[in-house]
Structures are given as structure tokens and as C-alpha cells.
Design a protein around this motif. Sequence first.
Motif, short mmCIF file in Angstrom:
data_model
loop_
_atom_site.label_atom_id
_atom_site.label_comp_id
_atom_site.label_asym_id
_atom_site.label_seq_id
_atom_site.Cartn_x
_atom_site.Cartn_y
_atom_site.Cartn_z
N ALA A 1 0.76 -1.14 -0.03
CA ALA A 1 0.19 -0.13 0.09
C ALA A 1 1.04 1.39 -0.07
N LYS A 2 1.92 1.28 0.87
CA LYS A 2 2.86 2.44 0.82
C LYS A 2 3.26 2.65 -0.59
N SER A 3 3.67 1.64 -1.20
CA SER A 3 4.38 1.69 -2.60
C SER A 3 3.06 2.42 -3.64
N PHE A 4 2.12 2.19 -3.37
CA PHE A 4 0.83 2.56 -4.32
C PHE A 4 0.70 3.91 -3.86
N VAL A 5 0.57 4.29 -2.44
CA VAL A 5 0.37 5.78 -2.22
C VAL A 5 1.43 6.64 -2.57
N ASP A 6 2.75 6.10 -2.36
CA ASP A 6 3.88 7.02 -2.65
C ASP A 6 3.84 7.41 -4.19
N LYS A 7 3.30 6.72 -5.16
CA LYS A 7 3.24 7.11 -6.53
C LYS A 7 2.22 8.09 -6.88
N GLN A 8 1.46 8.45 -5.65
CA GLN A 8 0.45 9.29 -5.85
C GLN A 8 0.90 10.78 -5.53
N LYS A 9 0.50 11.91 -6.39
CA LYS A 9 1.17 13.22 -6.13
C LYS A 9 0.50 13.80 -4.90
N ASP A 10 -0.94 14.26 -5.19
CA ASP A 10 -1.62 14.48 -4.04
C ASP A 10 -2.31 13.41 -3.12
N LYS A 11 -1.51 13.31 -1.90
CA LYS A 11 -1.99 12.44 -0.91
C LYS A 11 -2.96 12.76 -0.05
N SER A 12 -3.74 14.02 -0.30
CA SER A 12 -4.43 14.76 0.85
C SER A 12 -5.88 13.91 1.04
N SER A 13 -6.40 13.15 -0.02
CA SER A 13 -7.58 12.54 0.12
C SER A 13 -7.26 11.06 0.39
N ILE A 14 -6.18 10.53 0.87
CA ILE A 14 -5.63 9.05 1.01
C ILE A 14 -5.43 9.15 2.43
N ARG A 15 -5.99 7.91 2.88
CA ARG A 15 -5.79 7.31 4.33
C ARG A 15 -5.31 6.03 4.37
N VAL A 16 -4.15 5.53 5.06
CA VAL A 16 -3.85 4.12 5.32
C VAL A 16 -4.12 3.98 6.88
N VAL A 17 -4.58 2.76 7.23
CA VAL A 17 -4.96 2.36 8.60
C VAL A 17 -4.26 1.22 8.73
N GLU A 18 -3.42 1.21 9.52
CA GLU A 18 -3.00 -0.26 9.95
C GLU A 18 -3.72 -0.93 11.02
#
Length: 154
Positions: A114-131
Motif C-alpha cells: 500500500a505504501k508503494s501505491f500511495v507513494d506514487k500519487q502526487k496529491d495524498k490529501s484524500s488518502i488514508r492508510v490505517v494499520e
Amino acid sequence: MSSVWSGARFSEEVVRSYQSILDQLKLERPEVSFRLVGFSGGGAIAALLTAKRSDVVELITVAGNLDHEFWTSLHKISPLDRSLNAADYTGQLQGVPQLHFVGEKDLVVPGSVAKSFVDKQKDKSSIRVVEMPGATHQQGWLENWPNLWKEYVR
């Protein structure tokens, strides 16, 4: 069927089959929008569908295989060479709210995917990752799902 699973589980053909189901639902209820939820490989399918549609209002994944190139490299297994990689479609996901649940003890699709996927996105403001503490790939999700939904889903 095994050839689809071994290399084409996220192929254009597979994604099109899901698209046709959503299109049919849309014909019956044109006003509807979708919140797509996918577990494991279903997370990749949900992400690919979201990237290809304008009627998805939220993408939610649980232990989602969102970057199969990273995943196959991590596990040193054969690449899914006939599959679309959700991580290649992050540009089309900009602005779509995303919630990605990862299991703290998931060795099958670890949080680094998931981190790899999120890191490829420019704008992360609408993304949440919950462990999810203690969760593996197959344990800890079902019994906690009602609380996770209540606490994290908008």
C-alpha cells in the motif's frame, strides 16, 4: 482459468467484466454512484475500476494488492505479466477519497505494498492508510469490520 490466475488476474478483460456489471447497475439506477471496497486482489480490481470511472465516490481496500509489480518482486515470484498494475493508474485516482486498511502482521500483502501505491500519487490529501493491529492477511478483518467501518468510513 489457471492461466488467468497465474498472470492475468488483473487483466483488461477481467476489469472489463467488472465494468460491465457496474454499467448494468448504472442503467438500472442512473443516479447511483459507487463506493468500491476490495479485499486483497479485489483491492486492485477496485482501484482499476475507480481509475476508469467517473462515478466512484470512494475507494476502500483491505489488504489490497495495489502494486503487483512491487508485490511480486517482494516475494520473488513470477510477475503478473498480463495484468494491469493499479499503481500505474494513480494519476487517474487523484481527488478520489481513498482508505486503505493494512494488516500489521500481513505477510501476504504487507503494508509496504500500500505504501508503494500511495507513494506514487502526487496529491495524498484524500488518502488514508490505517494499520489494523495484529491483523494478518486472513485474520482480524471479519470480526473488526463493523467497528472499522463505523470509525473510518465517511
